[in-house]
Design an enzyme around this catalytic site. Structure first.
Site: not given
Length: 217
Positions: A14, A130, A134
């Site tokens: 990204i 993870y 986040k």
């Protein structure tokens, strides 16, 4: 002088797609990534040195640097947990702090986009570090939006789901080839639209996805 943007993790996925789209829009991009510029977002001094070379202070920041440790809880060890949290959360904090400080000192408005994930809303045991990182990134963004608004700095939290990137393929899903995954370019299109066009979004997680349920190996 052209507009400037800082992108962390701009060497692939990204971040690379966003960087390419910025450049095609005439924006000068400063990439903070270990692969391309040797800058570790966890290194406070390295980040500060990098920003010393950005004149004037860039108005845009996108934080894409992130890693994953696809270890099933409770098998993940503390060192793996810390690597993920230090990169995804603390690294984001370090860069955002430096970026905002420069804008505030210069009296300039700006826009900051934190790359979140739906995993922060529903963490799994397979990717717990993870997901936790986040979730914290989203909380960080919400707090920053409120605090930076008086300085004319807008904060976005973009949360794309199941994007075909090297990180997704490292997560151990067994059926990715059969799924309608998002492409990094789709996320970049949405990110750059939010950052370059006028809008009223600020300080709220923005979820973008295709309906995908992947199986863990």
């Amino acid at each position: 002088m052209s507009r400037q943007a800082v992108v962390t993790g701009g060497s692939s996925g990204i971040g690379a797609a966003i960087s390419h789209l910025f450049r095609s829009s005439g924006i000068t991009v400063h990439d903070l990534s270990r692969r391309t510029t040797g800058i570790d977002v966890r290194d406070v001094r390295a980040v500060k040195r990098a920003y010393d070379g950005f004149v004037p202070a860039p108005e845009i920041l996108v934080t894409c640097a992130g890693i994953i440790d696809p270890s099933l809880f409770p098998d993940i060890d503390v060192s793996g947990w810390r690597r993920v949290i230090d990169t995804n959360l603390t690294g984001t904090f370090i860069v955002v702090r430096e970026h905002a400080r420069r804008l505030i000192e210069a009296g300039r408005p700006g826009k900051i986009m934190l790359m979140g994930s739906p995993s922060g809303r529903r963490p799994s045991l397979e990717n717990l570090a993870y997901g936790a990182s986040k979730a914290a990134v989203a909380a960080l963004g919400i707090g920053l939006a409120r605090g930076l608004e008086p300085h004319g700095i807008k904060v976005y939290i973009l949360c794309p789901s199941h994007v075909d990137t090297p990180m997704l393929r490292a997560r151990g899903f067994s059926d990715l080839e059969d799924l309608p995954l998002m492409e990094a370019q789709e996320v970049a299109d949405e990110a750059v639209r939010l950052l370059l066009r006028p809008n009223h979004m600020d300080g709220q997680p923005i979820y973008i996805s295709r309906m995908v349920v992947a199986k863990q190996q």
